[in-house]
Design an enzyme around this catalytic site. Structure first.
Site, mmCIF file in Angstrom:
data_model
loop_
_atom_site.group_PDB
_atom_site.id
_atom_site.type_symbol
_atom_site.label_atom_id
_atom_site.label_comp_id
_atom_site.label_asym_id
_atom_site.label_seq_id
_atom_site.Cartn_x
_atom_site.Cartn_y
_atom_site.Cartn_z
ATOM 1 N N GLU A 131 -7.856 9.630 -1.220
ATOM 2 C CA GLU A 131 -7.534 8.663 -0.166
ATOM 3 C C GLU A 131 -7.665 9.232 1.238
ATOM 4 O O GLU A 131 -8.201 8.581 2.136
ATOM 5 C CB GLU A 131 -6.121 8.108 -0.382
ATOM 6 C CG GLU A 131 -5.999 7.118 -1.519
ATOM 7 C CD GLU A 131 -5.882 7.772 -2.889
ATOM 8 O OE1 GLU A 131 -5.812 7.041 -3.901
ATOM 9 O OE2 GLU A 131 -5.845 9.018 -2.938
ATOM 10 N N HIS B 250 3.813 1.619 -7.661
ATOM 11 C CA HIS B 250 2.734 0.689 -7.357
ATOM 12 C C HIS B 250 3.241 -0.611 -6.745
ATOM 13 O O HIS B 250 2.480 -1.576 -6.661
ATOM 14 C CB HIS B 250 1.950 0.331 -8.632
ATOM 15 C CG HIS B 250 0.935 1.345 -9.032
ATOM 16 N ND1 HIS B 250 1.280 2.573 -9.534
ATOM 17 C CD2 HIS B 250 -0.421 1.327 -9.005
ATOM 18 C CE1 HIS B 250 0.182 3.259 -9.810
ATOM 19 N NE2 HIS B 250 -0.866 2.524 -9.493
#
Length: 667
Positions: free
Chosen positions: A400, A469
């Site tokens: 990321e 998440h």
């Protein structure tokens, strides 16, 4: 990039140039050290003494169109690149005449005129940007090379590995230069690294790499020529490990207790300037009188630079907030009257927005984890690879920070990337690049560089994905100056916000709530851009203002309908933009209803609801007939079990209950 000779041509003129470049850096740094003791330079000061051969041997070979990314020890890089000495010193003095207007200081020198993209105070932080700059040049077929300097301490950072992998994977024209001076601050390389052969690390990413004596300017130049010629021929990255040594402390605060004085003295005896000068004199290419003339010229230049910096002025405090964002932004779009309505989903509205953007503008491309062959984690980009190809629908590794930083670099260089981060929780791995680069670069460079990148990510809970998440962290990002933070809830906004965001000159983060992707509704066939500056009143009412955004909008609308059945007419405001907040619309509503409740899927402590409430307390206190109220997520990591997950989130029943209690309070 115009390097044609494989070897340095050591005639008198070139020897003089190399000597001048190294002496100029050394004498400037000595002046900086003196200025620091006089408190003209403050903060951290990292000097380049001992490493001059690296900058002198590489940077003069670069073409003006080539790009340069430096480290926090970048004074020598800036001087070798041609940034005026007076502007550099004035920047270090914090003066408005500095090369970054006094906003960056010693560690953050910038010059758009010289394609100098600044030092970076975050170790390894410039590596992903360099990859992105090179990606833009490859996509634009500019022929430019990006050279990225960093110290050996950076090789321990994940961004080093992520960046080298991306550069090699995508065959990008990057020259990576590791200035290995043996110590990351005060920790020796053999203490911090299991593998001390840094060039071997680069080779593990299928990248051509070599080790060069960084104290020998001729050896450095010869290696740089080989590297640049190889990049020109192959378009692939190249890695140089320049083994050098800093004669001074890590910074001027450093007592240097970690290395013996004998070690420093031994390295000084084989320093790059002494070594080159001795060789040049023995070869008859340089004489004592030549060196004296060079030093006299540099002394005069330094005196002029000191006078320039001393005479400079401090930027007025009234200009403090200049260039946090671009001073000029596009006008709000003209939203056409809707024509024929078609049934669609939130997911397909986002996909249509991406398709439209890429069709209209060749600079736009999508990059992120699984966006191409897989079609996106939430199937938003399914089928786009076949339509636009792998260059513009670009799968990335699970890195990321690396690919977000690459998107940032590509945006700086003129592309319009859409970076997709799979979930908001994963975005924390890219927080360094978002906070320390994207959000700060315009202000810190004094408006020389902007970052028109769009970063999309899924946010929110409700799908039983458990804590890692499922969080709603958009309120965190709304805390950061320099970013624009959007939360599209409706099909119109899912379709239209991306269009407007891509025309924005600053970084825009778009948070798409996971519970909205399957939501269906009607959308006009001619749906286009929407205003991203203003909140919208989704339901008019007279009794109370309900303020919300994103995934909570439809719960709040449902709660408003339930309240209406009980005789309470609630006005519902969809914030849409979380930074900046449209307080004008909120205040106007509260002035009519005299009560306010904020529905926020973030946690209560330090939440966006707290910010809105405090602003209302500051500006609308006398319009209120009851205390401010809010409904937020429970202060727990989001649980997996469905009944617990639902209990943790704002729900229609809780919105109705809190609103009813609020209405019972008499003014």
């Amino acid at each position: 990039m115009t390097v044609t000779q494989a070897k340095p041509h050591l005639n008198v003129a070139h020897v003089r140039d190399l000597m001048t470049t190294m002496l100029r850096i050394r004498m400037f740094e000595e002046t900086c050290a003196e200025s620091y003791t006089r408190q003209k330079i403050r903060g951290f000061l990292h000097l380049y003494d001992g490493e001059e051969a690296v900058a002198a041997g590489i940077i003069p070979l670069l073409d003006p169109k080539d790009r340069l990314v430096a480290t926090y020890r970048e004074h020598g890089h800036a001087l070798a690149r041609g940034v005026p000495m007076g502007a550099i010193l004035a920047e270090m003095y914090g003066k408005a005449e500095g090369c970054a207007g006094g906003r960056g200081g010693s560690m953050h020198l910038f010059s758009s005129d010289h394609n100098f993209y600044g030092g970076n105070a975050i170790v390894g932080g410039g590596l992903p940007m360099a990859v992105g700059l090179a990606l833009a040049d490859k996509m634009q077929t500019s022929g430019a090379v990006t050279t990225c300097f960093f110290g050996e301490g950076a090789v321990a950072e994940g961004e080093f590995h992520e960046s080298l992998n991306l550069a090699s994977l995508w065959n990008l024209p990057v020259l990576f230069v590791c200035e290995n001076n043996g110590y990351a601050m005060g920790t020796a390389l053999n203490i911090s690294e299991a593998q001390t052969d840094i060039a071997a690390k680069a080779r593990s990413y299928a990248m051509t790499s070599e080790v060069v004596d960084g104290m020998d300017v001729v050896a450095v130049e010869a290696a740089a020529r080989r590297a640049l010629q190889t990049i020109a021929k192959t378009g692939e990255p190249y890695f140089l490990e320049c083994r050098t040594y800093r004669f001074r402390a890590h910074s001027m605060f450093d007592a240097q207790l970690y290395r013996p004085k004998k070690e420093v003295a031994a390295w000084r005896e084989k320093g790059p300037i002494v070594r080159f000068q001795d060789w040049a004199m023995q070869s008859g290419l340089l004489h004592e009188t030549d060196v004296a003339k060079i030093k006299a010229q540099i002394t005069a230049e330094i005196a002029e630079a000191v006078a320039f910096a001393d005479a400079g002025h401090l930027e007025p405090v009234e200009m403090l907030t200049n260039f946090v964002t671009a001073p000029d932004r596009p006008a709000p779009p003209d939203v056409p009257a809707p024509d024929r309505l078609v049934e669609t989903t939130y997911r397909d509205a986002v996909k249509a927005a991406i398709t439209d953007a890429m069709t209209r503008d060749d600079r736009v491309f999508l990059m992120g984890e699984d966006v191409a062959h897989y079609g996106g984690c939430y199937a938003v980009s399914k089928g786009l690879l076949d339509q636009f190809g792998p260059d513009r629908i670009r799968d990335t590794p699970l890195s990321e920070s690396g690919f977000t930083g690459a998107g940032i670099g590509a945006a700086i260089a003129g592309m319009r990337p859409i970076v997709e981060v799979m979930t908001v929780n994963f975005s924390l791995l890219a927080l360094d690049q978002i906070l320390n680069t994207a959000a700060t670069l315009r202000h810190m460079s004094n408006n020389q560089f902007g970052v028109p990148v769009v970063i999309r990510m899924a946010t929110g809970a409700g799908k039983q994905l458990a804590a890692q998440h499922s969080h709603s962290l958009e309120g965190w990002y709304a805390h950061i100056p320099g970013l624009r933070v959007l939360a599209p809830a409706t099909l119109e906004d899912a379709r239209g916000m991306l269009w407007t965001a891509l025309e924005d000159p600053d970084p825009v983060l778009i948070f798409e709530n996971v519970m909205l992707y399957n939501r269906t509704g009607e959308l006009a066939e001619n749906a286009g851009p929407v205003d991203i500056d203003r909140a919208v009143v989704r339901r008019h009412g007279r009794d109370v203002t309900l303020i919300t955004y994103g995934g909570s909008l439809f719960k709040t609308m449902e709660a408003a309908e339930a309240l209406a059945a009980n005789g309470i007419e609630a006005e519902v405001i969809d914030l849409r933009s979380l930074r900046p907040l449209d307080m004008e619309t909120i205040r106007a509503s509260v002035a009519r209803t005299h009560r306010a409740l904020v529905v926020d899927e973030g946690w209560r402590s330090g939440s966006l609801s707290a910010e809105i409430g405090m602003r209302l307390a500051e500006d609308s206190f006398f319009d209120l007939d009851a205390p401010l109220a809010r409904v937020c997520s429970a202060e727990v990591p989001i649980p997996y079990a469905q009944h617990l997950e639902q209990a943790a989130l704002p729900q229609v029943a809780s919105i109705v209950a809190v609103t009813k209690r609020l209405m019972e309070l008499k003014p």
